[in-house]
Design a protein around this motif. Structure first.
Motif, short mmCIF file in Angstrom:
data_model
loop_
_atom_site.label_atom_id
_atom_site.label_comp_id
_atom_site.label_asym_id
_atom_site.label_seq_id
_atom_site.Cartn_x
_atom_site.Cartn_y
_atom_site.Cartn_z
N SER A 138 10.55 9.90 -1.59
CA SER A 138 9.95 10.37 -0.35
C SER A 138 9.51 11.81 -0.53
CB SER A 138 10.98 10.37 0.78
OG SER A 138 11.30 9.09 1.20
N ALA A 139 8.84 12.32 0.49
CA ALA A 139 8.54 13.75 0.57
C ALA A 139 9.84 14.49 0.82
CB ALA A 139 7.57 14.00 1.71
N THR A 158 6.64 15.57 5.85
CA THR A 158 5.65 14.67 6.47
C THR A 158 5.40 15.05 7.93
OG1 THR A 158 6.55 12.97 5.02
CG2 THR A 158 4.99 12.24 6.69
N GLU A 181 4.71 13.25 -0.55
CA GLU A 181 5.19 12.39 -1.63
C GLU A 181 4.48 12.75 -2.94
OE1 GLU A 181 5.18 11.37 1.42
OE2 GLU A 181 7.07 10.26 1.63
N PHE A 223 5.79 5.56 0.29
CA PHE A 223 5.04 5.73 1.53
C PHE A 223 3.55 5.38 1.44
CE2 PHE A 223 3.47 9.23 4.68
CZ PHE A 223 3.60 8.42 5.79
N ARG A 278 5.55 5.38 9.11
CA ARG A 278 6.58 6.40 8.97
C ARG A 278 7.87 5.78 8.44
NH1 ARG A 278 6.30 11.34 10.97
NH2 ARG A 278 7.68 11.62 9.20
N GLY A 279 8.50 6.50 7.54
CA GLY A 279 9.71 5.97 6.92
C GLY A 279 9.42 4.88 5.90
N GLY A 280 8.15 4.76 5.51
CA GLY A 280 7.72 3.62 4.70
C GLY A 280 8.13 3.63 3.24
N SER A 281 8.78 4.69 2.78
CA SER A 281 9.18 4.70 1.37
C SER A 281 10.19 3.61 1.03
CB SER A 281 9.79 6.05 0.99
OG SER A 281 8.81 7.04 1.10
#
Ligand code: ASP
Ligand code: MG
Length: 474
Positions: free
Chosen positions: A35-36, A41, A124, A190, A204-207
């Motif tokens: 993730s970032a 983000t 990311e 993400f 959002r939170g897609g990692s």
């Protein structure tokens, strides 16, 4: 292995991540997804939104801050001058790209979903080279890879889904040779790209979803989501002191929990692995010695059938009713076409058999426009007194009792409601889907904690009896 924002939050966290990956990669091939850095983000999205207003200052300030943050992490992590300069140059190109996107947005005063995705993806794209660099510092060969090269998606910006066969081909072509060479790929979470190469994000939170997509595409033996909590808990420990980590739960239970606000997993995460049945672990990168939670197709049964509780409070109850709606077949239809029109996400629906009243719950952010749209839709009916009220209550919470094995276990609902009654918790509405793996009820916001504590105690969720002491090698 996927590492979330807090797990890569600063240089010392990233160093910890590099060590975890190093240890694992000595036992078998590992693909890393990152993730970032935490918070990034959000800031990027804010910068893009401010730019749309024509205001250039916030984005300029943000990129300044981001440069400092990433430079500091880089300096602390990477001793080799040459390597540091290489990564810094790559990051600089990403910052310049971000500044251009925000300037363009400010000029046009328009933020398209495509541009928003491009800006939100920058975090990311910054963290992946840093993590790969940290691995190299430990003597592990590693390379960062942008997921735009790997995950082929549909064109739905802000919530894209993968095209799996294409993704699989790309992963085989790109990642497999790296693994064979003993290189650890560090992939940006993400994001993905359409077949034409247009960048998309998975939401959002897609990692988490990125990790399972890649795991499925690579036929991984297991997927480990490293985060900042010990696993999936029986309840939110800030509200229920006795909450504990669940050793094993099913895909379905984990998904129910994800939809109902337990923020451990992106709701789509398990979709990608259902077919292959790949186990997904949730583990704490700050306490890697702990087992974590294993999510498997079937989970493991425990006594009462109830596995966990979850609650959400940023939600609003809307009810629509009056004697005039009895037997009027189109009221339900019109109600929910209206919510669909305004893109309100409906979390719970309940209607009594007297049909006097339909109530449903939306997130509070959607409430205003939903109610406005309903008042418009039913204006005539209100005038003719067919619909007597459209009321709104924002001071409520949904509590969900989740457990796949509640299905066919009589008495679960009874135990829940008796426990609540003993605590004097008033129940405003109840819903149970026919899947029977989730009983949800609505209570006043101030009763939420008491409801959780009472139910948790009733089902003995805090007891160590079902605790798993197996040692896990991952
Ligand atoms: N960085 C993205 C977000 O904050 C994706 C993720 O962290 O999973 O939403
Ligand atoms: Mg997350």
């Amino acid at each position: 292995m996927k590492f979330g924002g807090t797990s890569v939050g600063d240089a010392s966290c990233i160093a910890r991540v590099a060590q975890i990956v190093k240890d694992a990669s000595s036992e078998g091939p590992v693909v890393v997804v990152v993730s970032a850095m935490s918070g990034v983000t959000n800031w990027l999205i804010e910068a893009a939104t401010e730019s749309e207003r024509g205001d250039r200052e916030p984005a300029a300030a943000l990129f300044e801050a981001l440069r400092q943050q990433h430079d500091a992490a880089l300096a602390a992590l990477i001793q080799s001058k040459e390597r540091r300069a290489q990564i810094a140059a790559r990051m600089e190109a990403i910052f310049v790209e971000g500044e251009r996107l925000c300037k363009g947005t400010a000029l046009l005063r328009e933020l398209t979903p495509r541009t928003l995705d491009a800006v939100s993806s920058l975090g990311e794209r910054l963290s992946a080279p840093m993590v790969a660099g940290a691995m190299e510092e430990l003597g592990v060969r590693s390379e960062s890879v942008e997921a735009t090269e790997l995950i082929v998606t549909d064109p739905y910006h802000g919530g894209a889904d993968p095209v799996m066969d294409r993704t699989r081909q790309r992963c085989t072509a790109l990642l497999q040779p790296m693994l064979q060479d003993g290189v650890v790929p560090v992939v940006t979470g993400f994001i993905g790209a359409t077949e034409d190469g247009v960048l998309t994000t998975l939401g959002r939170g897609g990692s988490d979803y990125s990790a399972t997509i890649l795991g499925a595409a690579m036929d991984a033996e297991e997927i480990i989501i490293w985060t900042d909590v010990d696993g999936v808990l029986t309840a939110d420990p800030r509200l229920v002191a006795e909450a504990r980590t669940i050793p094993e739960i099913s895909y379905r239970e984990a998904t129910e929990l994800a939809y109902f606000g337990a923020k451990v997993l992106h709701p789509k995460t398990l979709r990608a692995v259902v077919k292959q049945g790949i186990p997904v672990w949730i583990r704490n990168s700050f306490s890697p010695e702990k087992n974590g939670t294993k999510i498997t197709p079937k989970g493991r049964t425990n006594g009462g059938g109830v596995k966990a509780l979850t609650a959400i409070k940023d939600v609003t109850l809307i009810s629509l009713g009056g004697p005039g709606i009895v037997g009027v077949p189109d009221v339900v239809g019109r109600t929910f076409s209206t919510t669909a029109e305004v893109h309100a996400n409906v979390l719970l629906i309940s209607q009594s058999s007297s049909q006097n009243d339909i109530c449903f719950i939306v997130s509070s952010a959607d409430a205003r426009r939903t109610v406005d749209a309903l008042r418009k839709e039913f204006a005539q009916d209100v005038r003719h007194e067919k619909v007597e009220h459209i009321t709104v209550d924002a001071h409520i919470a949904i509590v969900a009792v989740v457990g796949e094995n509640m299905r066919g276990t009589p008495g679960v609902a009874g135990r829940v409601f008796i426990a609540l009654g003993q605590e004097n918790v008033n129940i405003i509405a109840i819903a149970q889907g026919s899947s029977e793996s989730n009983i949800s009820f609505v209570v006043a916001e101030q009763d939420m904690k008491a409801a959780l504590v009472a139910t948790h105690r009733e089902f003995g969720l805090g007891s160590a009896a079902t605790h798993d002491r197996r040692v896990t090698v991952s």
